[in-house]
Write a protein that holds these residues in place. Sequence first.
Motif, mmCIF file in Angstrom:
data_model
loop_
_atom_site.group_PDB
_atom_site.id
_atom_site.type_symbol
_atom_site.label_atom_id
_atom_site.label_comp_id
_atom_site.label_asym_id
_atom_site.label_seq_id
_atom_site.Cartn_x
_atom_site.Cartn_y
_atom_site.Cartn_z
ATOM 1 N N LEU A 180 42.765 52.875 42.665
ATOM 2 C CA LEU A 180 43.871 53.133 41.746
ATOM 3 C C LEU A 180 43.477 52.897 40.294
ATOM 4 N N LEU A 181 42.771 51.808 40.034
ATOM 5 C CA LEU A 181 42.362 51.529 38.662
ATOM 6 C C LEU A 181 41.206 50.538 38.637
ATOM 7 N N ARG A 182 40.442 50.612 37.566
ATOM 8 C CA ARG A 182 39.342 49.675 37.320
ATOM 9 C C ARG A 182 39.800 48.693 36.252
ATOM 10 N N ASP A 183 39.696 47.431 36.552
ATOM 11 C CA ASP A 183 40.222 46.405 35.656
ATOM 12 C C ASP A 183 39.108 45.422 35.309
ATOM 13 N N ARG A 184 39.379 44.579 34.323
ATOM 14 C CA ARG A 184 38.415 43.539 33.943
ATOM 15 C C ARG A 184 39.173 42.361 33.371
ATOM 16 N N LEU A 185 38.509 41.218 33.350
ATOM 17 C CA LEU A 185 39.134 40.007 32.832
ATOM 18 C C LEU A 185 38.983 39.902 31.319
ATOM 19 N N ALA A 223 35.721 33.733 39.247
ATOM 20 C CA ALA A 223 34.596 34.472 38.667
ATOM 21 C C ALA A 223 34.165 33.913 37.323
ATOM 22 N N VAL A 224 35.124 33.430 36.536
ATOM 23 C CA VAL A 224 34.795 32.877 35.218
ATOM 24 C C VAL A 224 33.848 31.690 35.340
ATOM 25 N N ASP A 225 34.090 30.863 36.346
ATOM 26 C CA ASP A 225 33.247 29.675 36.525
ATOM 27 C C ASP A 225 31.824 30.053 36.914
ATOM 28 N N ASP A 226 31.684 31.097 37.718
ATOM 29 C CA ASP A 226 30.346 31.565 38.071
ATOM 30 C C ASP A 226 29.609 32.058 36.823
ATOM 31 N N ALA A 227 30.324 32.785 35.953
ATOM 32 C CA ALA A 227 29.704 33.290 34.726
ATOM 33 C C ALA A 227 29.304 32.146 33.803
ATOM 34 N N LEU A 228 30.164 31.136 33.680
ATOM 35 C CA LEU A 228 29.830 29.985 32.836
ATOM 36 C C LEU A 228 28.655 29.198 33.398
ATOM 37 N N GLU A 229 28.604 29.099 34.722
ATOM 38 C CA GLU A 229 27.513 28.350 35.349
ATOM 39 C C GLU A 229 26.169 28.993 35.031
ATOM 40 N N ARG A 230 26.146 30.324 34.931
ATOM 41 C CA ARG A 230 24.895 31.006 34.581
ATOM 42 C C ARG A 230 24.457 30.676 33.156
ATOM 43 N N LYS A 231 25.372 30.204 32.334
ATOM 44 C CA LYS A 231 25.050 29.778 30.972
ATOM 45 C C LYS A 231 24.940 28.259 30.866
ATOM 46 N N ASP A 255 48.242 24.572 24.843
ATOM 47 C CA ASP A 255 46.918 24.874 24.306
ATOM 48 C C ASP A 255 45.942 25.279 25.405
ATOM 49 N N PHE A 256 46.432 25.463 26.615
ATOM 50 C CA PHE A 256 45.569 25.972 27.682
ATOM 51 C C PHE A 256 45.222 27.429 27.392
ATOM 52 N N VAL A 257 44.032 27.832 27.836
ATOM 53 C CA VAL A 257 43.669 29.253 27.783
ATOM 54 C C VAL A 257 43.530 29.748 29.219
ATOM 55 N N ALA A 258 43.672 31.054 29.373
ATOM 56 C CA ALA A 258 43.608 31.649 30.702
ATOM 57 C C ALA A 258 42.767 32.911 30.671
ATOM 58 N N ALA A 259 42.275 33.305 31.835
ATOM 59 C CA ALA A 259 41.579 34.582 31.997
ATOM 60 C C ALA A 259 42.419 35.445 32.927
ATOM 61 N N VAL A 260 42.794 36.625 32.455
ATOM 62 C CA VAL A 260 43.670 37.502 33.236
ATOM 63 C C VAL A 260 43.144 38.933 33.162
ATOM 64 N N PRO A 261 43.500 39.788 34.112
ATOM 65 C CA PRO A 261 43.107 41.203 34.024
ATOM 66 C C PRO A 261 43.767 41.882 32.828
ATOM 67 N N VAL A 262 43.065 42.844 32.251
ATOM 68 C CA VAL A 262 43.622 43.602 31.127
ATOM 69 C C VAL A 262 44.952 44.233 31.501
ATOM 70 N N SER A 263 45.098 44.664 32.748
ATOM 71 C CA SER A 263 46.334 45.318 33.171
ATOM 72 C C SER A 263 47.548 44.419 33.018
ATOM 73 N N CYS A 264 47.337 43.098 33.058
ATOM 74 C CA CYS A 264 48.457 42.168 32.903
ATOM 75 C C CYS A 264 49.030 42.161 31.492
ATOM 76 N N PRO A 289 32.610 40.231 36.945
ATOM 77 C CA PRO A 289 32.617 41.453 37.772
ATOM 78 C C PRO A 289 33.845 42.323 37.500
ATOM 79 N N GLU A 290 33.655 43.629 37.619
ATOM 80 C CA GLU A 290 34.759 44.570 37.490
ATOM 81 C C GLU A 290 35.743 44.361 38.635
ATOM 82 N N ILE A 291 37.024 44.526 38.350
ATOM 83 C CA ILE A 291 38.074 44.380 39.356
ATOM 84 C C ILE A 291 38.520 45.770 39.787
ATOM 85 N N LEU A 292 38.354 46.082 41.059
ATOM 86 C CA LEU A 292 38.736 47.388 41.588
ATOM 87 C C LEU A 292 40.035 47.239 42.374
ATOM 88 N N VAL A 293 41.107 47.804 41.836
ATOM 89 C CA VAL A 293 42.423 47.726 42.474
ATOM 90 C C VAL A 293 42.648 49.005 43.270
#
Length: 323
Positions: A180-185, A223-231, A255-264, A289-293
């Motif tokens: 249906l759509l390709r999404d990303r964080l 997924a965010v934690d995996d990406a940060l771990e690589r750094k 003051d919290f931050v969040a990671a959400v799909p662009v579609s949100c 990683p790309e989010i495939l809905v």
Amino acid sequence: MHQTLGILTNLVYPIAMEDIDLNLLIALDVLLAEGSVTEAAKRLGLSPSAMSRTLSRLRAVTGDPLLVRAGRSLVPTRFAETLRDRVHAVTQDARAILRPAAGELDVATLETTFSIRVSEAFLELVSAPLAAAITQAAPRVRVRFALKPDKEPHMLREGLIDLEIGVLGVPAPELRTRLLLRDRLVGVAREGHPLLKGGDVTAEHYAACSHVAASRSGEFAEAVDDALERKNLKREIRVVVPGFPDAMRIAASTDFVAAVPVSCLGNSKVNEPAAALGIRSFELPFETPEILVAAIWHPRVDADPAHQWLRDIVARVCREAYP
């Protein structure tokens, strides 16, 4: 044709294959309609001699001549006349059963209820335009939206829901899917958040913030934690919520931050939750990683015209909402 009718014979009548041949019904229907072996042969794509042999078999099976000479023509016997309507009705029913269902749907008069299982984020952003599109095209169709607490396929397998909208990766190989759509964080934070001051967001500054994460299972890693771990970085997740809309609401008032799909975040064709909540989005300073809905359904409804129409309208609404 012989194979299909042979299967029907075994299903309906517990007798041996050689005892009856339902193809003879089709031949008899055509013979009685044409009153001619030659014309019947043309309709069935047979040679006249093959059609004559078929007529001989019919006479042997029924114990009646069925068609007899009257001058240069053939006329039905009285017994054949009593069979004409019944044989035609049976063959028409058989053709209707075996005819492909596609092309017979009139959505304007369709009366049914579709059950669609979705995430909270999809429900909040796309349920309104989807409901409007379905109602406009099929005013007698009802839609039941249900939230999905997990990715388990049993509700599709058991026919409890008609369609599921979710991220590809359902552990059920027999299920059908349609992208249906390709999404990303992306990252989101409240207006005026210190992270958004002073230029581009760096991975170090992002990781140093307090975070709210969305997870149906309640897990703290994503997924965010995996990406940060690589750094060689690690963030502190202070709050875990079931869905992305919840994470956005908390980010808007803390003051919290969040990671959400662009579609949100919405767009010009659906509501604008990001602007309404007073939050800003920013590109994450690392790759995720790309989010495939996808739309997901069971093979039992794959060829159903009404379900095909539902899948098409869901795909169209998603395409229009997120081009």
